[in-house]
Design a protein around this motif. Structure first.
Motif, PDB file in Angstrom:
ATOM      1  N   PRO A  87       0.872  -1.304   0.006  1.00  0.00           N
ATOM      2  CA  PRO A  87       0.150   0.027   0.111  1.00  0.00           C
ATOM      3  C   PRO A  87       0.907   1.237  -0.120  1.00  0.00           C
ATOM      4  CG  PRO A  87      -0.231  -1.200   2.352  1.00  0.00           C
ATOM      5  CD  PRO A  87       0.317  -1.698   1.100  1.00  0.00           C
ATOM      6  N   VAL A  88       1.864   1.156   0.611  1.00  0.00           N
ATOM      7  CA  VAL A  88       2.857   2.366   0.511  1.00  0.00           C
ATOM      8  C   VAL A  88       3.284   2.746  -0.794  1.00  0.00           C
ATOM      9  CG1 VAL A  88       5.201   3.386   1.335  1.00  0.00           C
ATOM     10  CG2 VAL A  88       3.822   2.092   3.043  1.00  0.00           C
ATOM     11  N   LEU A  89       3.565   1.599  -1.543  1.00  0.00           N
ATOM     12  CA  LEU A  89       4.138   1.897  -2.852  1.00  0.00           C
ATOM     13  C   LEU A  89       2.821   2.213  -3.792  1.00  0.00           C
ATOM     14  CD1 LEU A  89       6.409  -1.284  -3.395  1.00  0.00           C
ATOM     15  CD2 LEU A  89       7.009   1.242  -3.339  1.00  0.00           C
ATOM     16  N   MET A  90       1.584   1.789  -3.528  1.00  0.00           N
ATOM     17  CA  MET A  90       0.727   2.047  -4.376  1.00  0.00           C
ATOM     18  C   MET A  90       0.112   3.685  -4.261  1.00  0.00           C
ATOM     19  SD  MET A  90      -1.847  -1.440  -3.865  1.00  0.00           S
ATOM     20  CE  MET A  90      -3.223  -0.845  -4.515  1.00  0.00           C
ATOM     21  N   LEU A  91       0.409   4.296  -2.953  1.00  0.00           N
ATOM     22  CA  LEU A  91       0.141   5.544  -2.634  1.00  0.00           C
ATOM     23  C   LEU A  91       1.056   6.294  -3.161  1.00  0.00           C
ATOM     24  CD1 LEU A  91      -0.959   4.877   1.149  1.00  0.00           C
ATOM     25  CD2 LEU A  91      -2.563   5.662  -0.769  1.00  0.00           C
ATOM     26  N   GLY A  92       2.324   5.817  -3.147  1.00  0.00           N
ATOM     27  CA  GLY A  92       3.316   6.701  -3.775  1.00  0.00           C
ATOM     28  C   GLY A  92       3.032   6.961  -5.067  1.00  0.00           C
ATOM     29  N   ALA A  93       2.958   5.867  -6.030  1.00  0.00           N
ATOM     30  CA  ALA A  93       2.915   5.838  -7.203  1.00  0.00           C
ATOM     31  C   ALA A  93       1.664   6.469  -7.764  1.00  0.00           C
ATOM     32  CB  ALA A  93       2.583   4.407  -7.871  1.00  0.00           C
ATOM     33  N   GLY A  94       0.314   6.397  -6.828  1.00  0.00           N
ATOM     34  CA  GLY A  94      -0.764   7.314  -7.258  1.00  0.00           C
ATOM     35  C   GLY A  94      -0.611   8.508  -7.107  1.00  0.00           C
ATOM     36  N   LEU A  95       0.075   9.249  -6.047  1.00  0.00           N
ATOM     37  CA  LEU A  95       0.471  10.672  -5.790  1.00  0.00           C
ATOM     38  C   LEU A  95       1.364  11.064  -6.779  1.00  0.00           C
ATOM     39  CD1 LEU A  95       1.104  10.895  -1.902  1.00  0.00           C
ATOM     40  CD2 LEU A  95      -0.744  11.754  -3.122  1.00  0.00           C
ATOM     41  N   ARG A  96       2.398  10.330  -7.441  1.00  0.00           N
ATOM     42  CA  ARG A  96       3.111  10.552  -8.561  1.00  0.00           C
ATOM     43  C   ARG A  96       2.262  10.672  -9.892  1.00  0.00           C
ATOM     44  NH1 ARG A  96       8.608  10.080  -8.719  1.00  0.00           N
ATOM     45  NH2 ARG A  96       9.878   9.434  -6.821  1.00  0.00           N
ATOM     46  N   LEU A  97       1.341  10.082  -9.861  1.00  0.00           N
ATOM     47  CA  LEU A  97       0.422  10.223 -11.331  1.00  0.00           C
ATOM     48  C   LEU A  97      -0.484  11.397 -11.162  1.00  0.00           C
ATOM     49  CD1 LEU A  97      -0.457   6.488 -12.044  1.00  0.00           C
ATOM     50  CD2 LEU A  97       1.026   7.924 -13.325  1.00  0.00           C
ATOM     51  N   VAL A  98      -1.004  11.486 -10.279  1.00  0.00           N
ATOM     52  CA  VAL A  98      -1.956  12.738  -9.689  1.00  0.00           C
ATOM     53  C   VAL A  98      -1.169  13.861  -9.884  1.00  0.00           C
ATOM     54  CG1 VAL A  98      -3.224  13.738  -8.082  1.00  0.00           C
ATOM     55  CG2 VAL A  98      -3.732  11.366  -8.380  1.00  0.00           C
ATOM     56  N   LEU A  99       0.146  14.168  -9.278  1.00  0.00           N
ATOM     57  CA  LEU A  99       0.740  15.326  -9.259  1.00  0.00           C
ATOM     58  C   LEU A  99       1.646  15.583 -10.418  1.00  0.00           C
ATOM     59  CD1 LEU A  99       1.678  15.440  -5.574  1.00  0.00           C
ATOM     60  CD2 LEU A  99      -0.133  16.548  -6.630  1.00  0.00           C
ATOM     61  N   HIS A 100       1.709  14.476 -11.384  1.00  0.00           N
ATOM     62  CA  HIS A 100       2.759  14.551 -12.898  1.00  0.00           C
ATOM     63  C   HIS A 100       4.176  14.686 -12.135  1.00  0.00           C
ATOM     64  CE1 HIS A 100      -0.964  14.808 -14.868  1.00  0.00           C
ATOM     65  NE2 HIS A 100      -1.503  15.774 -14.266  1.00  0.00           N
ATOM     66  N   PHE A 101       4.319  13.925 -11.149  1.00  0.00           N
ATOM     67  CA  PHE A 101       5.894  14.135 -10.814  1.00  0.00           C
ATOM     68  C   PHE A 101       6.808  12.795 -10.727  1.00  0.00           C
ATOM     69  CE2 PHE A 101       8.955  13.728  -7.442  1.00  0.00           C
ATOM     70  CZ  PHE A 101      10.012  14.999  -7.758  1.00  0.00           C
ATOM     71  N   GLY A 102       7.749  12.843 -11.860  1.00  0.00           N
ATOM     72  CA  GLY A 102       8.366  11.426 -11.941  1.00  0.00           C
ATOM     73  C   GLY A 102       7.391  10.428 -12.709  1.00  0.00           C
ATOM     74  N   VAL A 103       6.660  10.655 -13.504  1.00  0.00           N
ATOM     75  CA  VAL A 103       6.018   9.529 -14.343  1.00  0.00           C
ATOM     76  C   VAL A 103       6.614   8.795 -15.073  1.00  0.00           C
ATOM     77  CG1 VAL A 103       3.781   9.379 -15.649  1.00  0.00           C
ATOM     78  CG2 VAL A 103       4.014  10.980 -13.901  1.00  0.00           C
ATOM     79  N   ASP A 104       7.872   9.377 -15.805  1.00  0.00           N
ATOM     80  CA  ASP A 104       8.482   8.677 -16.819  1.00  0.00           C
ATOM     81  C   ASP A 104       9.090   7.328 -16.244  1.00  0.00           C
ATOM     82  OD1 ASP A 104       8.170  10.802 -18.410  1.00  0.00           O
ATOM     83  OD2 ASP A 104       9.858  11.791 -18.168  1.00  0.00           O
TER      84      ASP A 104
END
Length: 118
Positions: A87-104
């Motif tokens: 869940p920590v990794l899921m939350l981190g990836a979700g925040l990256r996608l929502v904030l458009h930060f480090g998506v590459d």
């Protein structure tokens, strides 16, 4: 012999394609955040006595309901408390996608997720 085809205009112009791609990434991030929160609730309130497919115990006391108990039981029994990384990794990836930060590099990080869990 192949016949040459006429060039067609794309269905959506470049600006619209970029807009749709950003919104789809935000939606995927939102789904990951909701799934991560659900998994946090399911794991936090995990009880070994909950009725699941692996255990025919008593009533379900999991905060996420019967579905949360059925998801948390095998995860905790197989991977132990190391499953909290998911869940920590899921939350981190979700925040990256929502904030458009480090998506590459997100897919590259997702490949290593099973190794982190083990």
């Amino acid at each position: 012999m192949a016949y040459p085809s006429r060039g067609r205009a794309p269905l959506l112009d470049t600006a619209t394609q970029a807009f749709v791609e950003r919104r789809l990434r935000e939606i995927a991030g939102g789904v990951l955040i909701v799934a991560g929160i659900f998994l946090c609730f399911a794991l936090f309130s995990y009880g070994a006595a909950d009725a699941t497919a692996l255990n025919t115990g008593g009533p379900v006391s999991n905060w996420a309901g019967p579905l949360g108990a059925k998801i948390a039981d095998p995860l905790v029994k197989i991977l132990g408390y190391g499953i909290w990384a998911l869940p920590v990794l899921m939350l981190g990836a979700g925040l990256r996608l929502v904030l458009h930060f480090g998506v590459d590099g997100l897919w590259r990080r997702a490949i290593y997720t099973p190794f982190v869990l083990v």
